[in-house]
Design a protein around this motif. Structure first.
Motif, PDB file in Angstrom:
ATOM      1  N   GLU A 353     -32.635 -19.398  64.605  1.00 28.07           N
ATOM      2  CA  GLU A 353     -32.509 -18.024  65.107  1.00 28.07           C
ATOM      3  C   GLU A 353     -31.093 -17.505  64.884  1.00 28.07           C
ATOM      4  O   GLU A 353     -30.907 -16.317  64.545  1.00 28.07           O
ATOM      5  CB  GLU A 353     -32.877 -17.998  66.594  1.00 28.07           C
ATOM      6  N   GLU A 356     -30.820 -16.644  61.155  1.00 30.11           N
ATOM      7  CA  GLU A 356     -31.537 -15.416  60.815  1.00 30.11           C
ATOM      8  C   GLU A 356     -30.745 -14.173  61.212  1.00 30.11           C
ATOM      9  O   GLU A 356     -30.756 -13.165  60.513  1.00 30.11           O
ATOM     10  CB  GLU A 356     -32.897 -15.406  61.512  1.00 30.11           C
ATOM     11  N   THR A 357     -30.037 -14.283  62.317  1.00 32.33           N
ATOM     12  CA  THR A 357     -29.344 -13.114  62.855  1.00 32.33           C
ATOM     13  C   THR A 357     -27.934 -12.957  62.302  1.00 32.33           C
ATOM     14  O   THR A 357     -27.491 -11.830  62.013  1.00 32.33           O
ATOM     15  CB  THR A 357     -29.276 -13.205  64.392  1.00 32.33           C
ATOM     16  N   TYR A 358     -27.226 -14.068  62.119  1.00 36.87           N
ATOM     17  CA  TYR A 358     -25.792 -13.972  61.862  1.00 36.87           C
ATOM     18  C   TYR A 358     -25.328 -14.566  60.525  1.00 36.87           C
ATOM     19  O   TYR A 358     -24.130 -14.576  60.262  1.00 36.87           O
ATOM     20  CB  TYR A 358     -25.018 -14.668  62.987  1.00 36.87           C
TER      21      TYR A 358
END
Length: 544
Positions: A353, A356-358
C-alpha cells in the motif's frame, strides 16, 4: 561459495605445514615456536617467553587451533567475546590477524579519531581483498588520501545527487531482468522456482553497471558476466592468499592471478571507456564540444587530484574497488530481505500500500518509503552481511585509553552483529519487528499501530549513522555510498513486492553459511515467485 570454504581450508592445511613467520621471540627455541604457532598477546598483557614448561607448549598450540576455528565459527566467537566483555575491549584470533573488538562509545571514538597513519581503513581493505593478486595487479597505498579521496565525493555527493535521475531507468531494468530470470529459472527448476542468491546477484550486477558505468556497458552480456565473475574470483582468491604463509603468498597469489579471466576481461572492457573520457577532457579544455556523462567513470576522473592526474588505468582500479564492495553488500542484503518477506508475510500488504501511494514521490526524490526502509533495516540488523565493522589496521603501535595495545598489523574493529542484537540498544532484540524503526504516529495514521509493535524509543532511517547500528561504519569514515545503496535496494525489493507473491520452498532449511565474520547466502535456497494479478491492485494501477 562452497568452493570458497574448501579451497581456503586447503590453504589452511598448507600454511599449517609450513613456517608462517619468525623473529617474534628470542633464541632458537622461541623462533621455532613462534614460527609454527604465532602468539598474539591478550589485549592488556605484554607477551613474554618464559622457561619451557608443558603449558608453554600447550597454550600456543590451543591458541593456534582457536585461531583456525574462527574461519567457520567467527560470528559465534565474536558474539561470545562480546557477551563476556562488558563493553571492554577483547581480542579474537584469526590465522592471519589479531582483532581487537571495541563496543563502548568511548573506545569507538578513540579508534575513529586515530590518524590514518596509525589506524588505517585502507590497510584493512588491502589485507581483506589482496588487490595485488585479485585486482589486475593494483596495489593501493596503506594510508588514506595519498592519491586523493575523490571517490568519497563521487559517492557521497555526485552519485547521491544523481539518484533521482537513475531511479526510473533502474525500475525498468529491474522489472525486465527479473521477469527474464524468473522465466529462465522456472523452466530449469520448476514453475515459479528460483535460486534467490544467483538471481539477485545477476539483477544487482545489471543495475549497478548501469548506475556506475552507463547503459552502453550494461547492455553487454559478456561484460556483465565478467563483472559478476570478478566479485566471485576476488572473494575466493583473496581468502586463499591470506591463509598462505608470508613467503608462499606471492607465489600462490601470482599463480592464482594468472588465471583470473574475469578480472582481466572486466578491466580490459572498462579501460577504453576511461581512455575516451580522458581524451574528451583534453578536447573540452581546447574548446571542443564533447558528450556529457553522468556516471562514476566521469566523476572519479573529475575528482582525481589535479596536481597529479590519474591515468585511465588508475581510474579503473578505483572503480574495481567500488564495484566489488557495492555488488557484494547490495546483493546479499537484498537476499536476506526477501527471506524475511517470506518468513513474515504480514508485512507485505502494508508495504504494498505504501508503494502504490508513494513510490512516485520516492522515485522523484530518492527519499521516503519509511515502512520499506524500516523493514530493510530490521532485516539487516538481524541478518547482517558482516558481523564486524569499523575496520582499522594498525600501521603503528596504538594504545586505547584502558591500556589495550594494538601491535603493527593488528586490527581494531566493532562487533557490529553483536551490538545490533543487544537488548540495551534494541528492546526484544532477538524478535523480528519489521516496523521497529517507524514513527508510531505514522503507523497510527494508517491504522496499523495495533498490529505492529515499535519497541524502539525513537524512529530512525536505514541510512542513519549510529554506534548502535554500525552497518555503514562509524564516524568520519562511514560509508559515503549508503544513500545510493538504500535507494537501489528499495527499487529491486519494491518491484518484487508489487509484482510477485514470494515463498521460501524450504523455510526451515539453512539459508546461509558463515565464513570468518561474514554471512554468505546459500546458492541453492529456492524461492517461489508467483506473479500477481495487477488488475486487482488498488485503483487498478501502481506507480511501479
Amino acid at each position: 561459495m562452497d568452493s570458497l570454504v574448501l579451497l581456503s581450508l586447503l590453504a589452511g592445511v598448507l600454511s599449517w605445514c609450513f613456517v608462517s613467520g619468525i623473529g617474534k621471540g628470542r633464541g632458537l627455541r622461541a623462533i621455532a615456536w613462534s614460527s609454527l604457532f604465532p602468539l598474539s598477546s591478550s589485549p592488556t598483557l605484554t607477551q613474554t617467553y618464559p622457561a619451557f614448561t608443558f603449558s608453554h607448549f600447550v597454550t600456543p598450540f590451543l591458541r593456534r587451533i582457536r585461531s583456525w576455528a574462527y574461519l567457520l565459527n567467527g560470528q559465534k566467537i565474536i558474539q561470545e567475546g562480546y557477551n563476556k566483555s562488558k563493553d571492554e575491549p577483547y581480542e579474537v584470533l584469526a590465522p592471519d590477524s589479531r582483532f581487537v573488538f571495541v563496543s563502548s562509545p568511548k573506545h569507538i571514538k578513540e579508534i575513529d579519531s586515530a590518524p590514518d597513519t596509525v589506524l588505517s581503513l585502507n590497510a584493512a581493505a588491502k589485507h581483506m581483498l589482496q588487490p595485488v593478486y585479485t585486482m589486475n595487479g593494483f596495489n593501493w597505498f596503506d594510508k588514506r588520501g595519498v592519491e586523493g579521496v575523490g571517490f568519497v565525493r563521487t559517492l557521497r555527493t555526485l552519485l547521491t545527487n544523481n539518484i533521482p535521475n537513475l531511479l526510473p531507468e533502474l525500475r525498468v531494468l529491474s522489472r525486465s531482468r527479473f521477469s527474464q530470470l524468473h522465466a529462465e529459472f522456472s523452466e530449469k527448476h520448476g514453475p515459479d522456482h528460483s535460486p534467490i542468491y544467483p538471481m539477485i546477484m545477476k539483477i544487482t550486477v545489471l543495475l549497478n553497471a548501469a548506475s556506475l558505468f552507463g547503459t552502453e556497458l550494461a547492455r553487454d552480456d559478456a561484460f556483465l558476466k565478467d563483472a559478476f565473475g570478478y566479485v566471485e574470483e576476488t572473494l575466493l582468491n583473496a581468502e586463499v592468499v591470506k591463509l598462505m604463509p608470508s613467503f608462499l603468498a606471492p607465489i600462490v597469489g601470482g599463480l592464482l592471478s594468472s588465471g583470473l579471466s574475469s578480472h582481466k576481461s572486466f578491466f580490459a572492457k572498462l579501460l577504453p571507456m576511461a581512455e575516451d573520457r580522458l581524451k574528451d577532457r583534453e578536447l573540452k579544455a581546447r574548446g571542443h564540444d564533447v558528450p556529457n556523462h553522468a556516471d562514476c567513470v566521469q566523476w572519479i576522473m573529475e575528482t582525481a587530484p589535479r596536481a597529479n592526474p590519474w591515468s585511465a588505468e588508475r581510474i579503473i582500479y578505483e572503480l574495481m574497488a567500488i564495484w566489488f564492495g557495492s555488488v557484494h553488500i547490495l546483493s546479499t542484503t537484498i537476499v536476506y530481505v526477501i527471506h524475511d518477506l517470506c518468513l513474515h508475510p504480514e508485512y507485505v500488504q502494508p508495504i504494498r500500500e505504501e508503494l502504490e501511494t508513494y513510490y512516485h514521490e520516492f522515485e522523484t526524490t530518492g527519499k521516503g518509503l519509511p515502512l520499506l526502509d524500516s523493514f530493510i533495516k530490521e532485516s539487516a540488523r538481524l541478518t547482517p552481511v558482516e558481523f564486524m565493522s569499523t575496520r582499522r589496521r594498525a600501521l603503528k603501535p596504538f594504545d586505547l585509553s584502558d591500556g589495550t595495545n594494538l601491535a603493527v598489523g593488528d586490527w581494531a574493529c566493532t562487533p557490529s552483529g553483536a551490538i545490533m542484537r543487544d537488548e540495551r540498544h534494541y528492546p526484544r532484540a532477538t524478535e523480528f519487528n519489521g516496523f521497529r524503526f517507524v514513527d508510531p504516529e505514522l503507523l497510527s495514521r494508517i491504522g496499523r499501530q495495533s498490529s505492529f509493535p515499535t519497541p524502539q524509543p525513537k524512529p530512525s532511517k536505514l541510512t542513519d549513522i549510529d554506534n548502535t547500528f554500525p552497518m555503514w561504519g562509524t564516524g568520519r569514515m562511514s560509508c559515503p555510498g549508503r544513500f545510493y545503496a538504500s535507494a537501489f535496494m528499495k527499487v529491486i525489493i519494491g518491484n518484487i513486492i508489487m509484482d510477485y507473491d514470494c515463498k521460501l520452498v524450504e523455510p526451515d532449511a539453512p539459508r546461509w553459511m558463515t565464513w570468518r565474520s561474514a554471512m554468505i547466502p546459500r546458492e541453492k535456497t529456492m524461492v517461489t515467485f508467483t506473479p500477481r494479478d495487477r488488475s486487482k491492485m488498488k485503483d487498478g494501477k501502481s506507480a511501479l
